[in-house]
Design a protein around this motif. Structure first.
Motif, PDB file in Angstrom:
ATOM      1  N   PRO A 253      29.487  -9.673  -6.847  1.00  0.00           N
ATOM      2  CA  PRO A 253      29.402  -8.363  -6.673  1.00  0.00           C
ATOM      3  C   PRO A 253      28.487  -7.794  -5.235  1.00  0.00           C
ATOM      4  CG  PRO A 253      29.208  -8.679  -9.011  1.00  0.00           C
ATOM      5  CD  PRO A 253      29.186 -10.086  -8.057  1.00  0.00           C
ATOM      6  N   GLY A 254      27.335  -8.489  -5.095  1.00  0.00           N
ATOM      7  CA  GLY A 254      26.639  -8.338  -3.800  1.00  0.00           C
ATOM      8  C   GLY A 254      27.104  -8.184  -2.633  1.00  0.00           C
ATOM      9  N   ARG A 255      28.132  -9.398  -2.504  1.00  0.00           N
ATOM     10  CA  ARG A 255      28.759  -9.612  -1.463  1.00  0.00           C
ATOM     11  C   ARG A 255      29.845  -8.367  -1.009  1.00  0.00           C
ATOM     12  NH1 ARG A 255      29.671 -10.119   3.761  1.00  0.00           N
ATOM     13  NH2 ARG A 255      31.555 -11.093   4.512  1.00  0.00           N
TER      14      ARG A 255
ATOM     15  N   VAL B 181      30.225  -5.983   2.244  1.00  0.00           N
ATOM     16  CA  VAL B 181      31.690  -5.687   2.853  1.00  0.00           C
ATOM     17  C   VAL B 181      31.975  -4.309   2.858  1.00  0.00           C
ATOM     18  CG1 VAL B 181      33.970  -6.314   3.055  1.00  0.00           C
ATOM     19  CG2 VAL B 181      32.289  -8.415   2.619  1.00  0.00           C
ATOM     20  N   LEU B 182      31.937  -3.607   1.768  1.00  0.00           N
ATOM     21  CA  LEU B 182      32.391  -2.334   1.706  1.00  0.00           C
ATOM     22  C   LEU B 182      31.481  -1.484   2.559  1.00  0.00           C
ATOM     23  CD1 LEU B 182      33.444  -2.023  -1.958  1.00  0.00           C
ATOM     24  CD2 LEU B 182      34.836  -2.095   0.060  1.00  0.00           C
ATOM     25  N   LYS B 183      30.140  -1.538   2.486  1.00  0.00           N
ATOM     26  CA  LYS B 183      29.121  -0.970   3.304  1.00  0.00           C
ATOM     27  C   LYS B 183      29.356  -1.129   4.913  1.00  0.00           C
ATOM     28  CE  LYS B 183      25.071  -0.690   1.794  1.00  0.00           C
ATOM     29  NZ  LYS B 183      23.592  -1.064   1.770  1.00  0.00           N
TER      30      LYS B 183
ATOM     31  N   ILE C  10      40.143  -6.809  -1.139  1.00  0.00           N
ATOM     32  CA  ILE C  10      39.280  -7.877  -1.838  1.00  0.00           C
ATOM     33  C   ILE C  10      39.565  -8.146  -3.187  1.00  0.00           C
ATOM     34  CG2 ILE C  10      36.839  -7.607  -2.949  1.00  0.00           C
ATOM     35  CD1 ILE C  10      35.832  -6.054  -0.373  1.00  0.00           C
ATOM     36  N   HIS C  11      40.104  -7.359  -4.004  1.00  0.00           N
ATOM     37  CA  HIS C  11      40.636  -7.592  -5.369  1.00  0.00           C
ATOM     38  C   HIS C  11      41.692  -8.567  -5.327  1.00  0.00           C
ATOM     39  CE1 HIS C  11      42.043  -6.990  -9.520  1.00  0.00           C
ATOM     40  NE2 HIS C  11      43.334  -6.698  -8.880  1.00  0.00           N
ATOM     41  N   TRP C  12      42.686  -8.533  -4.466  1.00  0.00           N
ATOM     42  CA  TRP C  12      43.616  -9.554  -4.067  1.00  0.00           C
ATOM     43  C   TRP C  12      42.993 -10.944  -3.776  1.00  0.00           C
ATOM     44  CZ3 TRP C  12      45.911 -13.015  -0.748  1.00  0.00           C
ATOM     45  CH2 TRP C  12      47.006 -13.458  -1.023  1.00  0.00           C
ATOM     46  N   PHE C  13      42.185 -10.740  -2.814  1.00  0.00           N
ATOM     47  CA  PHE C  13      41.570 -12.190  -2.199  1.00  0.00           C
ATOM     48  C   PHE C  13      40.713 -12.834  -3.359  1.00  0.00           C
ATOM     49  CE2 PHE C  13      42.250 -10.920   1.990  1.00  0.00           C
ATOM     50  CZ  PHE C  13      43.157 -12.097   2.318  1.00  0.00           C
TER      51      PHE C  13
END
Length: 97
Positions: free
Chosen positions: A51-53, A57-59, A83-86
């Motif tokens: 989650p932290g990563r 990435v989103l930020k 991200i969900h797909w990866f």
């Protein structure tokens, strides 16, 4: 009956097609990097979902989108889906090992 496309619209569509091709190439490069990440996560017994990563990435993407004149909401929406797909890809690969 075929659609009559004004020349200026046809030109813009061709440019969009070129940009789409560039995006596909960049996404393929990103996928190859994710596949290399899986090897390291497998070696170091790390989970696919960190989650932290993802937050980082989103930020970063939101900030970069804003700087580039792209809607940060659009960027976050696209990256969340990607991200969900990866993450699912990583989980499948990690389960195989």
């Amino acid at each position: 009956m075929s659609e009559r496309v004004p020349p200026d619209l046809a030109q813009l569509r061709a440019e969009i097609d070129r940009v789409d091709s560039e995006l596909v190439q960049v996404l393929a490069r990103r996928q190859k990097l994710v596949e290399r990440v899986v090897t390291i996560k497998e070696r170091d017994n790390l989970p696919a979902f960190i989650p932290g990563r993802i937050d980082e990435v989103l930020k970063n993407v939101s900030r970069q989108a804003e700087d580039a004149g792209l809607s940060p909401d659009l960027a976050r929406t696209l990256w969340k889906a990607m991200i969900h797909w990866f993450v699912e890809l990583e989980e499948k690969q990690l389960k195989k090992s």
